[in-house]
Design an enzyme around this catalytic site. Structure first.
Site, PDB file in Angstrom:
ATOM      1  N   SER A 142       0.866  -1.188   0.000  1.00  0.00           N
ATOM      2  CA  SER A 142       0.000   0.000   0.000  1.00  0.00           C
ATOM      3  C   SER A 142       0.897   1.231   0.000  1.00  0.00           C
ATOM      4  CB  SER A 142      -0.871   0.015   1.259  1.00  0.00           C
ATOM      5  OG  SER A 142      -1.458   1.292   1.430  1.00  0.00           O
ATOM      6  N   TYR A 155      -1.379  -1.616  10.333  1.00  0.00           N
ATOM      7  CA  TYR A 155      -1.515  -1.778   8.874  1.00  0.00           C
ATOM      8  C   TYR A 155      -0.241  -1.326   8.160  1.00  0.00           C
ATOM      9  CZ  TYR A 155      -3.819  -1.434   4.285  1.00  0.00           C
ATOM     10  OH  TYR A 155      -4.158  -1.587   2.959  1.00  0.00           O
ATOM     11  N   ALA A 157       2.762  -1.114   9.410  1.00  0.00           N
ATOM     12  CA  ALA A 157       3.855  -2.066   9.700  1.00  0.00           C
ATOM     13  C   ALA A 157       3.736  -3.276   8.785  1.00  0.00           C
ATOM     14  CB  ALA A 157       3.800  -2.491  11.162  1.00  0.00           C
ATOM     15  N   SER A 158       2.506  -3.764   8.598  1.00  0.00           N
ATOM     16  CA  SER A 158       2.321  -4.951   7.745  1.00  0.00           C
ATOM     17  C   SER A 158       2.681  -4.648   6.294  1.00  0.00           C
ATOM     18  CB  SER A 158       0.881  -5.472   7.844  1.00  0.00           C
ATOM     19  OG  SER A 158      -0.036  -4.613   7.179  1.00  0.00           O
TER      20      SER A 158
HETATM   21  P1  NAP Z   1     -11.531  -5.674   0.597  1.00  0.00           P
HETATM   22  O1  NAP Z   1     -12.525  -5.070  -0.324  1.00  0.00           O
HETATM   23  O2  NAP Z   1     -11.772  -5.617   2.061  1.00  0.00           O
HETATM   24  O3  NAP Z   1     -11.292  -7.192   0.126  1.00  0.00           O
HETATM   25  C1  NAP Z   1     -10.370  -8.012   0.793  1.00  0.00           C
HETATM   26  C2  NAP Z   1     -10.921  -9.405   0.810  1.00  0.00           C
HETATM   27  O4  NAP Z   1     -10.001 -10.232   1.559  1.00  0.00           O
HETATM   28  C3  NAP Z   1     -12.270  -9.471   1.539  1.00  0.00           C
HETATM   29  O5  NAP Z   1     -13.176 -10.295   0.859  1.00  0.00           O
HETATM   30  C4  NAP Z   1     -11.851 -10.054   2.868  1.00  0.00           C
HETATM   31  O6  NAP Z   1     -12.890 -10.712   3.551  1.00  0.00           O
HETATM   32  C5  NAP Z   1     -10.759 -11.013   2.450  1.00  0.00           C
HETATM   33  N1  NAP Z   1     -10.022 -11.489   3.605  1.00  0.00           N
HETATM   34  C6  NAP Z   1      -9.772 -10.823   4.769  1.00  0.00           C
HETATM   35  N2  NAP Z   1      -9.114 -11.612   5.628  1.00  0.00           N
HETATM   36  C7  NAP Z   1      -8.955 -12.801   5.009  1.00  0.00           C
HETATM   37  C8  NAP Z   1      -8.372 -14.022   5.399  1.00  0.00           C
HETATM   38  N3  NAP Z   1      -7.826 -14.188   6.632  1.00  0.00           N
HETATM   39  N4  NAP Z   1      -8.360 -15.060   4.533  1.00  0.00           N
HETATM   40  C9  NAP Z   1      -8.926 -14.913   3.308  1.00  0.00           C
HETATM   41  N5  NAP Z   1      -9.499 -13.790   2.881  1.00  0.00           N
HETATM   42  C10 NAP Z   1      -9.513 -12.730   3.727  1.00  0.00           C
HETATM   43  O7  NAP Z   1     -10.065  -5.052   0.379  1.00  0.00           O
HETATM   44  P2  NAP Z   1      -9.471  -4.253  -0.874  1.00  0.00           P
HETATM   45  O8  NAP Z   1      -9.688  -2.822  -0.641  1.00  0.00           O
HETATM   46  O9  NAP Z   1      -9.914  -4.892  -2.127  1.00  0.00           O
HETATM   47  O10 NAP Z   1      -7.913  -4.529  -0.645  1.00  0.00           O
HETATM   48  C11 NAP Z   1      -7.233  -5.628  -1.229  1.00  0.00           C
HETATM   49  C12 NAP Z   1      -5.764  -5.531  -0.857  1.00  0.00           C
HETATM   50  O11 NAP Z   1      -5.224  -4.293  -1.328  1.00  0.00           O
HETATM   51  C13 NAP Z   1      -5.521  -5.559   0.636  1.00  0.00           C
HETATM   52  O12 NAP Z   1      -4.328  -6.254   0.921  1.00  0.00           O
HETATM   53  C14 NAP Z   1      -5.369  -4.096   0.982  1.00  0.00           C
HETATM   54  O13 NAP Z   1      -4.619  -3.910   2.156  1.00  0.00           O
HETATM   55  C15 NAP Z   1      -4.666  -3.588  -0.249  1.00  0.00           C
HETATM   56  N6  NAP Z   1      -4.877  -2.149  -0.451  1.00  0.00           N
HETATM   57  C16 NAP Z   1      -6.114  -1.640  -0.617  1.00  0.00           C
HETATM   58  C17 NAP Z   1      -6.255  -0.269  -0.785  1.00  0.00           C
HETATM   59  C18 NAP Z   1      -7.584   0.393  -0.990  1.00  0.00           C
HETATM   60  O14 NAP Z   1      -7.610   1.619  -1.072  1.00  0.00           O
HETATM   61  N7  NAP Z   1      -8.677  -0.326  -1.109  1.00  0.00           N
HETATM   62  C19 NAP Z   1      -5.126   0.569  -0.762  1.00  0.00           C
HETATM   63  C20 NAP Z   1      -3.889  -0.004  -0.569  1.00  0.00           C
HETATM   64  C21 NAP Z   1      -3.763  -1.367  -0.419  1.00  0.00           C
HETATM   65  P3  NAP Z   1     -13.698  -9.851   4.690  1.00  0.00           P
HETATM   66  O15 NAP Z   1     -14.402  -8.756   3.958  1.00  0.00           O
HETATM   67  O16 NAP Z   1     -14.609 -10.861   5.293  1.00  0.00           O
HETATM   68  O17 NAP Z   1     -12.644  -9.333   5.637  1.00  0.00           O
END
Ligand code: NAP
Length: 247
Positions: A142, A155, A157-158
């Protein structure tokens, strides 16, 4: 388009947000996709949405922090398809609080899903890819992993850890024919960002010279490029997809 024709790909967190967009993009590029996510109901919707791709998409209800489930599911994929070409380590969560208010359980949860599970899935995939002498691993970082962010000790840190791990794997795995990179999205319109206060979202999109949130498909496009042979000399780097965000 056939950028990923017949490539076998795992996409974690594949039933929502950026992961779901990436599933759709990879299918449209000819990939065979195993989408992993924790929620079976979301998985059923995903299968329905992309049913036109038939057997090219499967869904596994799986917690990426469960080492045994990860190892067994990777082994099962290799048994059925004979190989694993691509791992997109996309699953991630937030549990935000300022440093002084953060519970250590929230710190552990985020580190477990966003960092330890990336290691677990990466290790399971790398073992297979080393055997076959090829593969691509892409990890979700991110922009906040590069610049920090208020209220996100766990977050950030990860996500900074993911960049470090990507650089290590690039050194270890490049010589084995495996490319490893990270993607650092800015603020993308998904459920994760919708959880943030409206004022913060407005401020963040205003900080990007492109003056808007990104779309999941815009991140999926970068995953597709990095996973394909078009990126055959791109290795060990972190690509920002953030509308030019200035920290
Ligand atoms: P999202 O819409 O919340 O989708 C993430 C998916 O991962 C959700 O379906 C979630 O399920 C699932 N998940 C969570 N914990 C899990 C586990 N232990 N095992 C399997 N699946 C799991 O997130 P996103 O915004 O698309 O983000 C995707 C990635 O991009 C993430 O790593 C996020 O940190 C990174 N990112 C996102 C953004 C942003 O602006 N959106 C920016 C920078 C980085 P639940 O909904 O049940 O938790």
């Amino acid at each position: 388009m056939d950028l990923l024709k017949d490539r076998v790909a795992i996409i974690t967190g594949g039933a929502a947000g950026i992961g779901m967009a990436t599933v759709g993009r990879f299918l449209s590029e000819g990939a065979i996709v195993s989408a992993w996510d924790i929620d079976q109901a979301l998985g059923n919707e995903l299968l329905k949405q992309f049913q036109s791709y038939g057997d090219n998409l499967e869904f596994k209800a799986l917690d990426v922090t469960d080492e045994q489930a990860v190892t067994e599911t990777v082994a099962d994929i290799v048994t059925r398809y004979g190989r694993l070409d691509i791992l997109i380590n996309n699953a991630g969560i937030t549990r935000d609080a300022t440093l002084v208010k953060m519970e250590s359980s929230a710190f552990d949860q985020v580190i477990n899903v966003n960092l330890k599970a990336v290691y677990l899935c990466g290790q399971a995939a790398a073992r297979v890819m080393i055997e076959q002498g090829s593969g691509v691993i892409i990890n979700a970082s991110s922009v906040v992993g590069l610049y920090g962010n208020f209220g996100q000790t766990n977050y950030v840190a990860s996500k900074a850890g993911v960049i470090g791990m990507t650089q290590v794997w690039a050194r270890e795995l490049g010589r084995k024919g495996i490319r490893v990179n990270a993607v650092a999205p800015g603020f993308i319109a998904t459920e994760m960002v919708k959880k943030m206060p409206e004022k913060v979202i407005e401020m963040m999109s205003g900080k990007a010279p492109l003056q808007r949130l990104g779309e999941p498909a815009e991140v999926a496009a970068v995953y597709a490029f990095l996973a394909s042979d078009e990126a055959s000399f791109v290795h060990g780097t972190t690509i920002s997809v953030d509308g030019g965000l200035i920290a």
